[in-house]
Design a protein around this motif. Structure first.
Motif, PDB file in Angstrom:
ATOM      1  N   PRO A   1       2.773  -2.910   5.818  1.00 35.00           N
ATOM      2  CA  PRO A   1       3.293  -4.269   5.983  1.00 35.00           C
ATOM      3  C   PRO A   1       4.165  -4.452   7.214  1.00 35.00           C
ATOM      4  N   GLY A   2       4.935  -3.424   7.584  1.00 32.11           N
ATOM      5  CA  GLY A   2       5.825  -3.544   8.723  1.00 32.11           C
ATOM      6  C   GLY A   2       5.113  -3.678  10.053  1.00 32.11           C
ATOM      7  N   LEU A   3       3.808  -3.468  10.080  1.00 23.64           N
ATOM      8  CA  LEU A   3       3.044  -3.632  11.324  1.00 23.64           C
ATOM      9  C   LEU A   3       3.119  -5.068  11.816  1.00 23.64           C
TER      10      LEU A   3
ATOM     11  N   PRO B   1       0.835  -1.212   0.000  1.00 22.61           N
ATOM     12  CA  PRO B   1       0.000   0.000   0.000  1.00 22.61           C
ATOM     13  C   PRO B   1       0.864   1.254   0.000  1.00 22.61           C
ATOM     14  N   ASP B   2       0.223   2.395  -0.161  1.00 23.42           N
ATOM     15  CA  ASP B   2       0.940   3.662  -0.088  1.00 23.42           C
ATOM     16  C   ASP B   2       1.091   4.039   1.379  1.00 23.42           C
ATOM     17  N   ILE B   3       2.221   3.680   1.946  1.00 20.71           N
ATOM     18  CA  ILE B   3       2.432   3.900   3.378  1.00 20.71           C
ATOM     19  C   ILE B   3       2.660   5.381   3.689  1.00 20.71           C
TER      20      ILE B   3
ATOM     21  N   GLY C   1       0.824 -12.426  10.647  1.00 26.36           N
ATOM     22  CA  GLY C   1       0.524 -12.342   9.221  1.00 26.36           C
ATOM     23  C   GLY C   1       0.090 -13.675   8.656  1.00 26.36           C
ATOM     24  N   ILE C   2      -0.079 -13.736   7.343  1.00 28.38           N
ATOM     25  CA  ILE C   2      -0.587 -14.920   6.673  1.00 28.38           C
ATOM     26  C   ILE C   2       0.343 -16.111   6.855  1.00 28.38           C
ATOM     27  N   HIS C   3       1.653 -15.909   6.721  1.00 30.60           N
ATOM     28  CA  HIS C   3       2.598 -17.012   6.878  1.00 30.60           C
ATOM     29  C   HIS C   3       2.459 -17.649   8.253  1.00 30.60           C
TER      30      HIS C   3
ATOM     31  N   SER D   1      -1.559  -5.813   6.565  1.00 30.67           N
ATOM     32  CA  SER D   1      -0.427  -5.403   5.745  1.00 30.67           C
ATOM     33  C   SER D   1      -0.841  -4.547   4.564  1.00 30.67           C
ATOM     34  N   LYS D   2      -1.979  -4.877   3.935  1.00 28.61           N
ATOM     35  CA  LYS D   2      -2.420  -4.141   2.753  1.00 28.61           C
ATOM     36  C   LYS D   2      -3.262  -2.915   3.123  1.00 28.61           C
ATOM     37  N   THR D   3      -3.958  -2.977   4.250  1.00 30.11           N
ATOM     38  CA  THR D   3      -4.836  -1.875   4.626  1.00 30.11           C
ATOM     39  C   THR D   3      -4.121  -0.798   5.434  1.00 30.11           C
ATOM     40  N   LEU D   4      -3.077  -1.162   6.192  1.00 30.84           N
ATOM     41  CA  LEU D   4      -2.324  -0.183   6.979  1.00 30.84           C
ATOM     42  C   LEU D   4      -0.885  -0.092   6.468  1.00 30.84           C
TER      43      LEU D   4
END
Length: 373
Positions: free
Chosen positions: A217-219, A17-19, A80-82, A212-215
């Protein structure tokens, strides 16, 4: 081939996303509130499924927005997903078990399954989603991994009939469906179908998601929603296997959601990304007209640009990267080389409006050299 790139930002990196648009002042205010009076219970190890107010906020959000049937007890906080796939596989599978995966699919799913000595079985997808053949149906898997809301990376939405078929098949054969509700928040042309989990009356669906996509990824915060009967053992497994933490961050996110900032941010970004999608589509048409097929443009943070069957998308991607442009090759997402389609996966979310056209023009020149070879 390694799936993770050393570059994780810039045109046209998919899934980012555009962080720069993240509301950091709001986040900082909420974060500072907790640090002014540090709470020991938020600085120690996590236990169970994660910070309860965050689990409650996620459960409420999913019920309203994605028609997910759950309560806070069924929500587990992951990184996350993993992490979610790793936990579910360790809790529900044995070494050597088979797992259906969409072909093509997200490389990370295959990587985690291989690391656990599970066997990914590629199942082709069409315009209605995963399409198992009679030979596949005769050998039931332990897991069925799907992205029904926005198939990654081709972008198909799984049809209602295909969803019902998978749910019934999983119930009969005691398989577990892992639903990665990828990019469901960002749809630009139509309203999405409800989640697969929301249709499940057999309690065979585990629902995966992340921020990760809405806020950003580093969260590194995601969630796993499990059937009620699995909630307690999964919470125990989460604590025993991973020793959770980050409770301060989870508390900040819980307040961020409860105060309405999360929903507001998604609405704002949906408008921004929809505009950038149109800019990229316009740039493609300006350079190629209808010579190249565009797919997956109704939702998400990327689209797929099809290439002729004889085009070497891996070489093209490598050449583009040398010019500072990320364009991931579609063929690398397939498990069966004979079925691999040629194309480029182009993320547009983190590309500023004024750079979209000029950057694609640079990529178009590289594409043209491969089309004429």
């Amino acid at each position: 081939h390694a799936g993770a790139y050393n570059l994780q930002w810039g045109a046209f990196m998919p899934g980012v996303p555009d962080i720069t648009q993240f509301p950091n002042r709001v986040w900082s205010r909420l974060h500072n509130k907790y640090w002014r009076r540090p709470r020991p219970d938020l600085l120690t190890y996590g236990h169970g499924g994660g910070y309860l107010p965050l689990r409650e906020a996620i459960a409420e959000y999913l019920r309203v927005v994605r028609s997910v049937n759950c309560n806070a007890d069924q929500v587990l906080i992951t990184s996350g997903i993993h992490h979610a796939i790793d936990l579910a596989s360790k809790m529900l599978a044995n070494v050597g078990d088979r797992a259906w995966v969409e072909d093509p699919c997200y490389w990370g799913t295959r990587s985690v399954l291989h690391s656990l000595n599970l066997k990914p079985v590629p199942i082709a997808v069409d315009d209605e989603g995963m399409r198992p053949q009679p030979a596949d149906l005769r050998r039931p898997p332990r897991f069925i991994f799907v992205t029904p809301s926005h198939q990654y990376p081709l972008g198909a939405v799984m049809s209602l009939s295909r969803r019902r078929m998978l749910l019934e098949y999983a119930a009969v054969h005691q398989a577990w469906i892992m639903e990665d509700d990828y990019d469901s928040e960002f749809r630009y042309a139509s309203r999405p179908l409800a989640s697969l989990q929301g249709m499940d009356t057999y309690e065979r669906v585990l629902y995966l998601g992340s921020f990760s996509k809405t806020l950003f990824p580093g969260l590194r915060i995601g969630f796993l929603v499990v059937p009620q009967g699995l909630a307690a053992p999964f919470a125990t497994g989460l604590s025993e296997l991973y020793r959770g933490g980050q409770l301060y961050t989870q508390a900040v996110l819980a307040d961020f959601m409860a105060e309405g900032h999360y929903a507001s941010h998604i609405r704002r970004m949906r408008v921004l990304y929809g505009g950038r999608l149109r800019l990229l589509q316009d740039a493609i048409v300006r350079n190629f007209g209808d010579r190249l097929e565009i797919s997956g443009g109704d939702a998400g943070l990327h689209l797929t640009l099809g290439l002729p069957a004889g085009c070497d998308d891996v070489a093209l991607s490598r050449q583009a990267l040398q010019q500072g442009v990320i364009a991931r090759p579609l063929s690398r997402y397939f498990m069966k080389p004979a079925d691999a389609q040629r194309g480029l996966i182009l993320g547009y979310a983190c590309v500023p409006d004024e750079l979209m056209g000029p950057t694609f023009d640079k990529l178009a020149k590289i594409i043209e050299t491969h089309l004429t070879d």
